[in-house]
Design a protein around this motif. Structure first.
Motif, PDB file in Angstrom:
ATOM      1  N   UNK A  85      70.980  50.421  43.093  1.00 51.21           N
ATOM      2  CA  UNK A  85      70.621  49.769  44.342  1.00 51.21           C
ATOM      3  C   UNK A  85      71.885  49.318  45.077  1.00 51.21           C
ATOM      4  N   UNK A  86      71.951  49.623  46.357  1.00 51.58           N
ATOM      5  CA  UNK A  86      73.184  49.453  47.132  1.00 51.58           C
ATOM      6  C   UNK A  86      73.725  48.035  47.110  1.00 51.58           C
ATOM      7  N   UNK A  87      72.967  47.066  47.581  1.00 50.66           N
ATOM      8  CA  UNK A  87      73.511  45.724  47.769  1.00 50.66           C
ATOM      9  C   UNK A  87      73.632  44.929  46.476  1.00 50.66           C
ATOM     10  N   UNK A  88      72.689  45.120  45.555  1.00 49.33           N
ATOM     11  CA  UNK A  88      72.704  44.325  44.329  1.00 49.33           C
ATOM     12  C   UNK A  88      73.478  44.986  43.196  1.00 49.33           C
ATOM     13  N   UNK A  89      73.601  46.316  43.229  1.00 48.63           N
ATOM     14  CA  UNK A  89      74.274  47.043  42.164  1.00 48.63           C
ATOM     15  C   UNK A  89      73.409  47.222  40.931  1.00 48.63           C
ATOM     16  N   UNK A  90      72.153  46.826  41.007  1.00 48.63           N
ATOM     17  CA  UNK A  90      71.231  46.919  39.870  1.00 48.63           C
ATOM     18  C   UNK A  90      70.816  48.371  39.650  1.00 48.63           C
ATOM     19  N   UNK A  91      70.662  48.757  38.377  1.00 47.41           N
ATOM     20  CA  UNK A  91      70.098  50.059  38.016  1.00 47.41           C
ATOM     21  C   UNK A  91      68.600  49.874  37.799  1.00 47.41           C
ATOM     22  N   UNK A  92      67.792  50.596  38.590  1.00 45.34           N
ATOM     23  CA  UNK A  92      66.338  50.409  38.531  1.00 45.34           C
ATOM     24  C   UNK A  92      65.632  51.751  38.405  1.00 45.34           C
ATOM     25  N   UNK A 141      73.036  57.365  55.724  1.00 47.28           N
ATOM     26  CA  UNK A 141      73.012  55.896  55.845  1.00 47.28           C
ATOM     27  C   UNK A 141      71.746  55.302  55.239  1.00 47.28           C
ATOM     28  N   UNK A 142      70.934  56.090  54.572  1.00 41.16           N
ATOM     29  CA  UNK A 142      69.753  55.571  53.883  1.00 41.16           C
ATOM     30  C   UNK A 142      70.075  55.384  52.404  1.00 41.16           C
ATOM     31  N   UNK A 143      69.791  54.191  51.885  1.00 37.59           N
ATOM     32  CA  UNK A 143      70.130  53.878  50.498  1.00 37.59           C
ATOM     33  C   UNK A 143      68.996  53.099  49.835  1.00 37.59           C
ATOM     34  N   UNK A 144      68.828  53.250  48.523  1.00 35.33           N
ATOM     35  CA  UNK A 144      67.841  52.428  47.814  1.00 35.33           C
ATOM     36  C   UNK A 144      68.334  50.988  47.684  1.00 35.33           C
ATOM     37  N   UNK A 145      67.463  50.041  48.009  1.00 33.24           N
ATOM     38  CA  UNK A 145      67.808  48.627  47.877  1.00 33.24           C
ATOM     39  C   UNK A 145      66.605  47.852  47.349  1.00 33.24           C
ATOM     40  N   UNK A 146      66.869  46.734  46.725  1.00 31.39           N
ATOM     41  CA  UNK A 146      65.793  45.847  46.279  1.00 31.39           C
ATOM     42  C   UNK A 146      64.997  45.390  47.500  1.00 31.39           C
ATOM     43  N   UNK A 147      63.681  45.392  47.380  1.00 32.13           N
ATOM     44  CA  UNK A 147      62.808  45.050  48.510  1.00 32.13           C
ATOM     45  C   UNK A 147      63.162  43.689  49.102  1.00 32.13           C
ATOM     46  N   UNK A 148      63.350  42.686  48.259  1.00 31.29           N
ATOM     47  CA  UNK A 148      63.626  41.342  48.767  1.00 31.29           C
ATOM     48  C   UNK A 148      65.010  41.221  49.389  1.00 31.29           C
ATOM     49  N   UNK A 149      65.998  41.878  48.776  1.00 31.37           N
ATOM     50  CA  UNK A 149      67.350  41.848  49.334  1.00 31.37           C
ATOM     51  C   UNK A 149      67.374  42.586  50.674  1.00 31.37           C
ATOM     52  N   UNK A 150      66.637  43.678  50.756  1.00 31.27           N
ATOM     53  CA  UNK A 150      66.537  44.428  52.008  1.00 31.27           C
ATOM     54  C   UNK A 150      65.941  43.548  53.107  1.00 31.27           C
ATOM     55  N   UNK A 151      64.935  42.777  52.759  1.00 29.83           N
ATOM     56  CA  UNK A 151      64.297  41.887  53.721  1.00 29.83           C
ATOM     57  C   UNK A 151      65.265  40.809  54.209  1.00 29.83           C
ATOM     58  N   UNK A 152      66.089  40.306  53.301  1.00 35.04           N
ATOM     59  CA  UNK A 152      67.083  39.288  53.680  1.00 35.04           C
ATOM     60  C   UNK A 152      68.126  39.881  54.625  1.00 35.04           C
ATOM     61  N   UNK A 177      71.515  39.351  44.915  1.00 36.53           N
ATOM     62  CA  UNK A 177      72.242  40.264  45.796  1.00 36.53           C
ATOM     63  C   UNK A 177      73.534  40.809  45.226  1.00 36.53           C
ATOM     64  N   UNK A 178      73.837  40.520  43.969  1.00 34.98           N
ATOM     65  CA  UNK A 178      75.021  41.091  43.342  1.00 34.98           C
ATOM     66  C   UNK A 178      76.333  40.603  43.914  1.00 34.98           C
ATOM     67  N   UNK A 179      76.319  39.464  44.594  1.00 37.05           N
ATOM     68  CA  UNK A 179      77.536  38.944  45.221  1.00 37.05           C
ATOM     69  C   UNK A 179      77.527  39.097  46.725  1.00 37.05           C
ATOM     70  N   UNK A 184      73.331  35.405  61.330  1.00 37.92           N
ATOM     71  CA  UNK A 184      73.505  36.579  62.189  1.00 37.92           C
ATOM     72  C   UNK A 184      74.310  37.710  61.559  1.00 37.92           C
ATOM     73  N   UNK A 185      74.624  37.624  60.265  1.00 41.58           N
ATOM     74  CA  UNK A 185      75.401  38.706  59.659  1.00 41.58           C
ATOM     75  C   UNK A 185      75.131  38.814  58.164  1.00 41.58           C
ATOM     76  N   UNK A 186      75.562  39.934  57.613  1.00 44.27           N
ATOM     77  CA  UNK A 186      75.375  40.222  56.197  1.00 44.27           C
ATOM     78  C   UNK A 186      76.678  40.799  55.666  1.00 44.27           C
ATOM     79  N   UNK A 187      77.103  40.328  54.498  1.00 46.04           N
ATOM     80  CA  UNK A 187      78.303  40.831  53.831  1.00 46.04           C
ATOM     81  C   UNK A 187      77.901  41.413  52.479  1.00 46.04           C
ATOM     82  N   UNK A 188      78.005  42.740  52.297  1.00 44.18           N
ATOM     83  CA  UNK A 188      77.632  43.329  51.008  1.00 44.18           C
ATOM     84  C   UNK A 188      78.643  42.996  49.921  1.00 44.18           C
TER      85      UNK A 188
END
Length: 287
Positions: free
Chosen positions: A114-121, A158-169, A185-187, A193-197
């Motif tokens: 998963x892109x933002x969290x780095x989790x293997x699912x 630009x499409x990536x798998x992400x955790x549903x809740x993290x994607x919503x945030x 979110x893995x850090x 108004x912004x998001x930092x992966x």
């Protein structure tokens, strides 16, 4: 006297032969047997990998990118746009299975990373519920109002798998530094108004955003997508902050996962490439 000299030479020859035989017994053979490969010298362990990567890049430079090599600025951007616009387009439903291949966990073929969290699912946990992963538009689909229609809405680059809740945030926020920690979110960080992966994918995010800015220039029925140095871009076809994205591109160069992903998309799905994965230095050359 002659007989004495001949006997002396024979004794020296025998001694030399004996010494050579003993030396051969004492020194390991330098040629590996057919069943055993000789170990690679530690100092040169990475050389074959580096050489292979260079060879691949050179191959694409002389073929796929041949009309872009040597250019900078708007000329480079225009050439790359022409090159990468030749692609096979997927339906939005087809994206599910494509992501299971492009983002496969290299250590577990049954999972995706998963892109933002780095989790293997598990690949089977795709969906819209808590604990599932879904299809994240890194260039938020509301920025240009392209939705999930075939084209920018289904572009795998630009499409990536992400955790549903993290994607919503993350929502449709622009990218910038700062904020508070994202739960699970893995850090990753976020504010109003912004998001930092997380650090490990900052460069990935930058290169995906800038790919979209080159690929979609307004000439094929979609909005002209462009990076700018703002946040709160709303439904405008802009994404920021460019200055931060450029920093992320420098700080987090393409790794093996990102390069493999680019290759899978090229070989098996869209048949086009993200040029900034192959040539991250082109970011500075254009912007």
């Amino acid at each position: 006297m002659l007989a004495i000299r001949m006997r002396t030479r024979r004794r020296k020859a025998v001694a030399f032969a004996t010494t050579a035989a003993l030396t051969a017994l004492a020194v390991p053979a330098l040629t590996a047997s057919p069943a055993t490969a000789a170990p690679e010298p530690p100092a040169a362990a990475s050389a074959p990998v580096a050489a292979a990567a260079t060879a691949v890049t050179a191959d694409y430079d002389s073929t796929y990118y041949r009309n872009a090599i040597g250019k900078t600025g708007t000329a480079l951007k225009s050439s790359l746009h022409t090159i990468i616009s030749s692609q096979t387009k997927l339906s939005y439903s087809a994206v599910w299975n494509a992501l299971k291949a492009t983002d496969q966990d290299p250590n577990n073929s049954g999972n995706v990373i998963l892109l933002y969290s780095g989790v293997s699912r598990s690949k089977s946990l795709n969906g819209g519920n808590t604990g599932n992963w879904n299809r994240e538009h890194v260039w938020a689909k509301s920025h240009g109002d392209f939705g999930t229609s075939t084209g920018p809405g289904t572009d795998l680059h630009h499409l990536r798998p992400t955790d549903v809740q993290v994607n919503s945030i993350r929502g449709n926020k622009d990218f910038d530094n700062g904020g508070g920690a994202v739960a699970n979110g893995g850090g990753s960080l976020t504010d109003s108004d912004s998001f930092e992966p997380r650090d490990a994918v900052k460069g990935d995010v930058a290169r995906m955003i800038l790919y979209m800015a080159v690929r979609y220039e307004g000439g094929d029925g979609w909005a002209d997508l462009e990076p700018n140095n703002s946040v709160n871009n709303g439904s405008n076809p802009y994404m920021g902050r460019l200055s931060v994205l450029k920093q992320w591109n420098e700080q987090d160069p393409p790794d093996a996962f990102e390069k493999r992903r680019n290759q899978v998309i090229h070989d098996s799905y869209q048949h086009n490439r993200n040029p900034f994965v192959d040539h991250p230095e082109w970011v500075e050359a254009i912007w």
